[in-house]
Design a protein around this motif. Structure first.
Motif, PDB file in Angstrom:
ATOM      1  N   SER A 181       0.880  -0.982   0.322  1.00  0.00           N
ATOM      2  CA  SER A 181      -0.034   0.368   0.249  1.00  0.00           C
ATOM      3  C   SER A 181       0.732   1.255  -0.327  1.00  0.00           C
ATOM      4  O   SER A 181       2.228   1.019   0.604  1.00  0.00           O
ATOM      5  N   THR A 182       0.235   2.297  -0.003  1.00  0.00           N
ATOM      6  CA  THR A 182       1.540   3.472  -0.547  1.00  0.00           C
ATOM      7  C   THR A 182      -0.040   4.758  -0.345  1.00  0.00           C
ATOM      8  O   THR A 182      -0.821   4.631  -0.566  1.00  0.00           O
ATOM      9  N   ALA A 183       0.898   5.878   0.064  1.00  0.00           N
ATOM     10  CA  ALA A 183      -0.099   7.499  -0.133  1.00  0.00           C
ATOM     11  C   ALA A 183       0.022   8.269  -1.949  1.00  0.00           C
ATOM     12  O   ALA A 183       1.418   8.017  -2.278  1.00  0.00           O
ATOM     13  N   VAL A 184      -1.302   8.633  -2.295  1.00  0.00           N
ATOM     14  CA  VAL A 184      -0.270   9.672  -3.101  1.00  0.00           C
ATOM     15  C   VAL A 184      -1.164  11.569  -2.971  1.00  0.00           C
ATOM     16  O   VAL A 184      -2.303  11.455  -1.940  1.00  0.00           O
ATOM     17  N   THR A 185      -0.606  12.343  -3.288  1.00  0.00           N
ATOM     18  CA  THR A 185      -1.733  13.303  -3.730  1.00  0.00           C
ATOM     19  C   THR A 185      -1.958  14.471  -4.512  1.00  0.00           C
ATOM     20  O   THR A 185      -0.887  13.608  -5.704  1.00  0.00           O
ATOM     21  N   SER A 186      -2.487  15.379  -4.104  1.00  0.00           N
ATOM     22  CA  SER A 186      -2.433  15.921  -5.683  1.00  0.00           C
ATOM     23  C   SER A 186      -1.096  16.639  -6.277  1.00  0.00           C
ATOM     24  O   SER A 186      -0.508  16.509  -5.082  1.00  0.00           O
ATOM     25  N   ASP A 191       5.027  20.960 -11.475  1.00  0.00           N
ATOM     26  CA  ASP A 191       5.595  19.751 -10.537  1.00  0.00           C
ATOM     27  C   ASP A 191       5.335  18.745 -12.302  1.00  0.00           C
ATOM     28  O   ASP A 191       6.113  17.526 -12.216  1.00  0.00           O
ATOM     29  N   ALA A 192       4.299  18.776 -12.932  1.00  0.00           N
ATOM     30  CA  ALA A 192       4.298  17.814 -14.205  1.00  0.00           C
ATOM     31  C   ALA A 192       5.217  17.416 -14.433  1.00  0.00           C
ATOM     32  O   ALA A 192       5.688  15.969 -15.402  1.00  0.00           O
ATOM     33  N   LYS A 199       4.497  10.098 -11.083  1.00  0.00           N
ATOM     34  CA  LYS A 199       3.118  10.411 -10.142  1.00  0.00           C
ATOM     35  C   LYS A 199       2.707   9.413 -10.687  1.00  0.00           C
ATOM     36  O   LYS A 199       3.496   7.995 -10.918  1.00  0.00           O
ATOM     37  N   CYS A 200       1.140   8.912 -10.643  1.00  0.00           N
ATOM     38  CA  CYS A 200       0.611   8.095 -10.710  1.00  0.00           C
ATOM     39  C   CYS A 200      -1.211   7.544 -10.790  1.00  0.00           C
ATOM     40  O   CYS A 200      -1.428   8.874 -10.925  1.00  0.00           O
ATOM     41  N   LEU A 232       0.626  12.334  -7.357  1.00  0.00           N
ATOM     42  CA  LEU A 232       1.891  12.277  -7.355  1.00  0.00           C
ATOM     43  C   LEU A 232       2.144  11.643  -5.757  1.00  0.00           C
ATOM     44  O   LEU A 232       1.427  11.085  -5.273  1.00  0.00           O
ATOM     45  N   HIS A 233       3.370  10.602  -6.168  1.00  0.00           N
ATOM     46  CA  HIS A 233       3.486   9.246  -5.592  1.00  0.00           C
ATOM     47  C   HIS A 233       4.360  10.261  -4.359  1.00  0.00           C
ATOM     48  O   HIS A 233       5.099  11.043  -4.041  1.00  0.00           O
ATOM     49  N   LEU A 234       3.953   9.840  -2.676  1.00  0.00           N
ATOM     50  CA  LEU A 234       4.597  10.106  -1.548  1.00  0.00           C
ATOM     51  C   LEU A 234       5.531   9.851  -1.166  1.00  0.00           C
ATOM     52  O   LEU A 234       6.552   9.287  -0.407  1.00  0.00           O
ATOM     53  N   GLY A 235       6.200   8.353  -1.687  1.00  0.00           N
ATOM     54  CA  GLY A 235       6.771   6.793  -1.854  1.00  0.00           C
ATOM     55  C   GLY A 235       6.696   6.265  -0.263  1.00  0.00           C
ATOM     56  O   GLY A 235       7.883   5.280  -0.361  1.00  0.00           O
TER      57      GLY A 235
END
Length: 304
Positions: A181-186, A191-192, A199-200, A232-235
């Motif tokens: 599992s992982t997390a993303v944000t806007s 940063d595109a 990116k995800c 955006l993938h937060l890692g």
């Protein structure tokens, strides 16, 4: 061989001969064995997944850290407003309610000495680890206690929110068919096209489809669509500990090597990855220039 084709050919034979009866009986025995095996496999899979869902309760957070980074050598020890970055990450991780234990995994004695100095538990790992996931796996094998979930906490996220750590843990606990599992944000428009900002894209059930250093999805115009909710993938990522033991044995995959993203090996091998979306101002430190940016951000908001 398809068991149904055996049955079909048997039934089409002349019905009176002993060999015909024998073939028919043999076909149904084979068919029964295949169906029985399928049912047993399904029951076994359900039992395994159910067991994983119930017992994914013991959680360790591991912060992998290495000195020899190609983009930013010595990054874990860089000072951010008077504290080493690795210390700031460790202090934030310690606030997560879901973690039973937090350790730093490193192959460098300078990092280990620094971490012991501010009170962190340290696991020494080999220099041969190819990425943070493999370093987490080695550290897991060296821990005295057994854990069901391992959270890989990126050492270059000194402002990681404890709630995000708790979120990825809960996501994995609630998705027994996922191993990761992982997390993303806007994603910010500026940063595109930054290859350091991963990116995800996800499906409509919240499972990862793909990660890329390029902009995804990429429209025909080649420009950022201001109305599209890019991610955006937060890692930060968590793994089922059983899967983590398998991960190093999986061969590197083409997409993983092309993008230089270790999570793609998980997807390319057919495993599921749960993704949660969070509201987070991402401040990863990828280059020396990012240090000044994050210090300015912290000073503006009185974050010590």
């Amino acid at each position: 061989m398809n068991p149904m084709s055996i049955c079909t050919s048997s039934s089409s034979s002349s019905s009176g001969s002993p060999s015909s009866s024998y073939s028919t009986a043999k076909a149904w025995i084979v068919h029964g064995i295949v169906v029985g095996a399928a049912v047993a496999a399904a029951i076994g899979a359900r039992a395994y997944l159910g067991r994983s869902a119930r017992f994914r309760s013991r959680v360790v957070g591991i912060i992998p850290a290495r000195f020899a980074s190609s983009r930013f050598q010595g990054k874990p020890l860089v000072s951010i407003l008077g504290k080493p970055m690795i210390q700031r990450t460790w202090e934030r991780a310690k606030l997560a309610a879901s973690l039973d234990h937090v350790v730093v995994a490193t192959d460098d004695e300078k990092i280990a000495e620094c971490c012991r100095g501010f009170g962190a538990d340290v696991i020494m790992t080999s220099e041969s680890c190819r990425n943070g996931t493999e370093r987490c796996n080695e550290a897991l094998q060296k821990l005295d206690k057994k854990y069901d979930i391992v959270v890989n906490i990126q050492g270059d996220e000194p402002l990681i929110e404890p709630e995000i750590i708790d979120g990825v843990v809960k996501a994995l606990q609630a998705a027994p068919d996922a191993v990761f599992s992982t997390a993303v944000t806007s994603l910010k428009p500026e940063d595109a096209f930054d290859p350091n900002r991963v990116k995800c894209v996800v499906d409509n059930r919240g499972y990862a489809i793909y990660f890329s250093r390029g902009l995804i999805p990429h429209n025909k115009s080649g420009k950022v669509n201001p109305k599209f909710p890019y991610l955006l993938h937060l890692g930060i990522q968590s793994y089922d500990s059983k899967f983590l033991k398998i991960y190093p044995e999986l061969q590197p995959t083409p997409l993983q090597l092309e993008e230089d993203l270790e999570q793609l090996k998980v997807l390319e091998n057919g495993y599921k990855m749960k993704v949660i979306k969070v509201d987070h101002e991402a401040h990863g430190v990828d280059t020396p220039e990012d240090v000044q940016k994050i210090e300015s951000y912290m000073l503006e908001r009185n974050l010590s």
